[in-house]
Write a protein that holds these residues in place. Structure first.
Motif, short mmCIF file in Angstrom:
data_model
loop_
_atom_site.label_atom_id
_atom_site.label_comp_id
_atom_site.label_asym_id
_atom_site.label_seq_id
_atom_site.Cartn_x
_atom_site.Cartn_y
_atom_site.Cartn_z
N LEU A 252 -17.30 -3.71 4.16
CA LEU A 252 -15.90 -3.36 4.01
C LEU A 252 -14.99 -4.53 4.36
N ARG A 253 -15.37 -5.33 5.36
CA ARG A 253 -14.55 -6.50 5.70
C ARG A 253 -14.55 -7.50 4.55
N ILE A 254 -15.72 -7.67 3.91
CA ILE A 254 -15.79 -8.56 2.75
C ILE A 254 -14.91 -8.01 1.63
N ALA A 255 -14.97 -6.68 1.42
CA ALA A 255 -14.13 -6.06 0.40
C ALA A 255 -12.65 -6.26 0.71
N ALA A 256 -12.29 -6.16 2.01
CA ALA A 256 -10.89 -6.37 2.39
C ALA A 256 -10.46 -7.81 2.12
N ASP A 257 -11.35 -8.77 2.40
CA ASP A 257 -11.04 -10.17 2.11
C ASP A 257 -10.81 -10.37 0.61
N ILE A 258 -11.67 -9.75 -0.20
CA ILE A 258 -11.53 -9.87 -1.65
C ILE A 258 -10.22 -9.23 -2.11
N GLN A 259 -9.91 -8.05 -1.54
CA GLN A 259 -8.68 -7.38 -1.94
C GLN A 259 -7.45 -8.21 -1.58
N ARG A 260 -7.46 -8.83 -0.41
CA ARG A 260 -6.32 -9.68 -0.04
C ARG A 260 -6.22 -10.89 -0.96
N ALA A 261 -7.39 -11.41 -1.39
CA ALA A 261 -7.37 -12.56 -2.28
C ALA A 261 -6.81 -12.19 -3.65
N LEU A 262 -6.93 -10.93 -4.05
CA LEU A 262 -6.38 -10.50 -5.34
C LEU A 262 -4.86 -10.42 -5.31
N LEU A 263 -4.29 -10.25 -4.13
CA LEU A 263 -2.84 -10.21 -4.01
C LEU A 263 -2.28 -11.63 -4.03
N PRO A 264 -1.12 -11.84 -4.66
CA PRO A 264 -0.51 -13.17 -4.61
C PRO A 264 0.07 -13.44 -3.23
N GLU A 265 0.62 -14.65 -3.05
CA GLU A 265 1.26 -15.00 -1.78
C GLU A 265 2.37 -14.00 -1.47
N GLY A 266 2.60 -13.79 -0.18
CA GLY A 266 3.57 -12.80 0.23
C GLY A 266 5.01 -13.21 0.05
N THR A 267 5.27 -14.48 -0.25
CA THR A 267 6.63 -14.95 -0.53
C THR A 267 6.61 -15.77 -1.81
#
Length: 535
Positions: A298-313
């Motif tokens: 799940l932590r690996i999945a969370a890392d992948i999910q965050r990588a799919l999101l663009p920069e926060g600004t």
């Protein structure tokens, strides 16, 4: 001197991070050495610096909600082994500074009282080995082999209940370290059931005696005459002095051997108590290892999910934007994205998939990838939603759908949007506020769904605030919802403010409102500001 470490406990689980940089930055920004996604954590919240003497210093980097060590707010402080670090007011993230290696613990087995020294030696050999047994099958084998060695029985079995509570064979051994093949064996079924139910040992000198013969014809037919069965007992997980039986140790043979010895019975019962503890420990270890594997995945999945999101600004000529997504579990079903529609036009979206956890995260990735593909070829928001709805319906999943809002801004201030079941975006203008509600139904549910779009004109300094229902439906300890009114109260005076400051203020308002209540849904917010046409 070895590097210091941080033990990190957050929504992703527990992990240890090595402080391997001279200046180790902690914050919400993706470039931080330790990124922590939490409403209380600033973009660059704090840093840990190692000085020339080898000491580690914790410094607050002008964070919004402060940095605390052992409950005391600090600006700068040397760290000692075991110091507890908290960022902000929430306990969602726990950091512990480690300077020393923790000593590992080992299981120690206890000896039993027995009068027969030869039996005692065999039992102690088994108990010493049980202290290092971690794999359940190995522990079961060792228990039976030790019992067979003491009693001189011919066969040994460990039976434990299945999910229905019926005893089943977990391990079967013969004298001399022989593994008995198969999964079903001809043994007494009545005796182990009674022992498991009553928790009382049972010794049968001869199955032909009394009324036992009629119930054990199959066992007698293969020559088995003598049976010894003892409960495997551990302390109940609820605590106290109560015990529970987790299974039975069953021994039988054609010859009596020492099965009828009183010393054998007392020794074996003591041995069974220790064996049960070792079996339960191995079983818990296996469960823990499986849970750790799931947590790691799940932590690996969370890392992948965050990588799919663009920069926060993000900044573009005439526009700027800030966004964040905070899942209520390790992974979530919300997302945000933005795209350059043309050389001058800028588009952004926020989506929310029904459900939580891994299933929602998978569908969110599908929606986001389809959006990315369509946004590059479809400018009009309503047409994009129509195509996205059809794409999701081609691989429809029962009771799974998504809400999404998509808007496109031009340098002149024209903003075209379509809202597909999402919380209506809020426009903060200089002369008032407005909710943007034009659009259509949720995505991925209705084949004939129709979508509309609207174009509004933004003035310099106007804000467009989009959030998932995790914001408006956030609840406090009194079970009240945050709601649109509180959202409006928090945002109505923010015209012209920088998006990242607006974002922090909204997250702070939600976090303060819900203090003491668990986060029940993913929270995602996107703040867009129109700065004005280029001269």
């Amino acid at each position: 001197m070895p590097d210091g470490r941080l033990q990190v406990t957050d929504s992703q689980g527990r992990r240890v991070v090595r402080l391997d940089r001279p200046v180790f930055v902690i914050g919400r920004r993706t470039t931080a050495d330790l990124q922590l996604v939490s409403a209380d954590v600033s973009r660059e919240h704090a840093e840990i610096v190692r000085d020339d003497t080898g000491r580690y210093l914790l410094r607050d980097r002008a964070s919004r909600y402060g940095t605390f060590v052992n409950g005391e707010q600090i600006a700068e402080r040397p760290l000692m082994h075991g110091d507890n670090i908290r960022l902000g007011h929430s306990d969602n993230v726990e950091l512990v500074f480690l300077a020393d290696d923790d000593a590992s613990s080992v299981l120690r087995s206890a000896s039993t009282d027995a009068s027969d020294l030869a039996q005692m030696a065999a039992i102690l050999n088994g108990l010493r080995a049980l202290g290092s047994g971690r794999v359940l099958d190995e522990v079961l084998t060792l228990v039976i082999d030790s019992a067979l060695d003491v009693t001189k029985a011919e066969r040994g079995f460990i039976m434990m209940p299945d999910f229905k509570g019926e005893l089943e064979f977990k391990n079967a051994r013969g004298r001399g370290g022989l593994t008995l093949p198969g999964t079903q064996f001809t043994t007494s079924s009545k005796i182990p059931r009674e022992v498991f139910k009553t928790g009382t040992s049972r010794l049968v000198g001869d199955l032909l005696d009394g009324d036992l013969a009629g119930a054990h014809g199959g066992t007698i037919a293969i020559g088995i005459r003598h049976v010894l069965c003892v409960p495997l007992r551990v302390f109940a997980r609820g605590g106290g002095n109560t015990t529970e039986v987790i299974g039975v140790l069953y021994l039988d043979g054609r010859e009596r051997g020492t099965l009828l010895s009183s010393a054998t019975m007392s020794s074996l019962e003591a041995f069974a108590t220790q064996a049960a503890l070792a079996i339960e420990s191995a079983r818990l270890y296996a469960d823990s290892a499986e849970k750790a594997k799931i947590d790691r995945d799940l932590r690996i999945a969370a890392d992948i999910q965050r990588a799919l999101l663009p920069e926060g600004t993000c900044e573009r000529p005439g526009f700027d934007l800030a966004a964040v997504s905070v899942p209520c579990r390790t992974v979530g079903g919300d997302f945000y994205d933005y795209v350059d529609v043309s050389d001058t036009e800028f588009g952004f979206a926020l989506g929310d998939v029904a459900g939580k956890g891994p299933p929602a995260a998978l569908l969110a990735a599908v929606v986001q990838s389809n959006f990315g593909a369509l946004a590059s070829v479809t400018r009009e928001p309503a047409e994009l939603m129509t195509r996205l709805n059809l794409a999701l319906l081609r691989r429809a999943i029962d009771a799974r759908f998504a809400t999404m809002c998509y808007g496109v801004a031009t340098p002149s201030g024209e903003f075209s949007y379509c809202n597909a079941g999402q919380e209506p975006p809020l426009v903060i203008a200089k002369d008032g506020i407005r909710w943007l509600e034009t659009g259509g139904p949720v995505l991925g549910l209705l084949p004939g769904a129709r979508y509309e779009y609207e174009t509004v004109t933004l003035a310099p300094g106007d804000l467009v605030i989009v959030c998932s229902d995790g914001v408006t439906e956030a609840r406090n300890v009194a079970n009240e919802e945050f709601g649109r009114d509180r959202l409006l109260d928090a945002m109505k005076s923010m015209h012209g403010a920088k998006p990242d400051l607006v974002l922090d203020l909204l997250l702070s308002a939600v976090n303060q409102f819900a203090t003491g209540a668990p986060q029940a849904d993913d929270i995602t917010v996107l703040v867009f500001r129109y700065r004005g046409a280029l001269s």
